[in-house]
Motif scaffolding. Structure first.
Motif, PDB file in Angstrom:
ATOM      1  N   UNK A  14      51.173 -30.548  81.607  1.00 40.43           N
ATOM      2  CA  UNK A  14      51.659 -30.956  80.435  1.00 40.43           C
ATOM      3  C   UNK A  14      53.353 -30.652  80.107  1.00 40.43           C
ATOM      4  N   UNK A  15      53.533 -29.259  80.799  1.00 44.93           N
ATOM      5  CA  UNK A  15      54.723 -28.779  80.755  1.00 44.93           C
ATOM      6  C   UNK A  15      55.703 -29.626  81.731  1.00 44.93           C
ATOM      7  N   UNK A  16      55.246 -30.030  82.861  1.00 45.91           N
ATOM      8  CA  UNK A  16      56.094 -30.899  83.601  1.00 45.91           C
ATOM      9  C   UNK A  16      56.200 -32.320  83.089  1.00 45.91           C
ATOM     10  N   UNK A  17      55.275 -32.607  82.420  1.00 44.04           N
ATOM     11  CA  UNK A  17      55.441 -34.025  81.535  1.00 44.04           C
ATOM     12  C   UNK A  17      56.742 -33.815  80.615  1.00 44.04           C
ATOM     13  N   UNK A  18      56.646 -32.977  79.897  1.00 37.32           N
ATOM     14  CA  UNK A  18      57.623 -32.584  78.849  1.00 37.32           C
ATOM     15  C   UNK A  18      59.049 -32.496  79.340  1.00 37.32           C
TER      16      UNK A  18
END
Length: 141
Positions: A14-18
């Motif tokens: 999820x953090x890499x998506x952001x």
């Protein structure tokens, strides 16, 4: 091979998506999705990784975005996971010569799969954006 710490890996996904969205790093974003992944939200729906990347062009309307990833709930089932991630996304844009900030209180409902290939990583198979609230204000400072 299985992921020894799937909850951490799913939060990192999820953090890499952001990060990829905020940096407009489309090649990196593509690595986070399965080839037949789906991404949907208010007034949009994309039915493949290629369509997702092409659809991200809509972000050109904003000078910048900043996605903050908050709490996350995970339900694991073998090599799949159902994930709900809360966050806030800020969007900076100009309207009528005035710089503005549009904030979304959001949740993502995700179905993630563990790809046991070369890199042994979790990927989004489907991601649904739900916007719980919005705030659109002039940006000062």
């Amino acid at each position: 091979m299985t992921d020894p710490n799937p909850r951490h890996a799913l939060y990192e996904l999820a953090c890499r998506y952001a990060q990829a969205v905020d940096r407009r790093d489309w090649p990196q974003l593509a690595t986070l999705f399965t080839p037949n992944a789906q991404l949907s939200g208010p007034a949009f729906s994309f039915d493949s990784r290629d369509a997702i990347i092409a659809g991200m062009g809509a972000l050109a309307h904003y000078e910048l975005t900043q996605h903050h990833v908050h709490n996350q709930l995970v339900t694991l089932d073998a090599g799949e996971a159902s994930v709900e991630t809360y966050g806030i996304a800020s969007h900076i844009y100009v309207r009528d010569g005035q710089k503005r900030k549009l904030d979304w209180g959001l949740r993502y409902h995700d179905r993630c799969v563990f790809d046991d290939g070369d890199d042994g990583t979790w990927r989004f198979a489907s991601r649904t954006l739900l916007v719980d609230w919005t705030q659109d204000l002039p940006l000062e400072g």
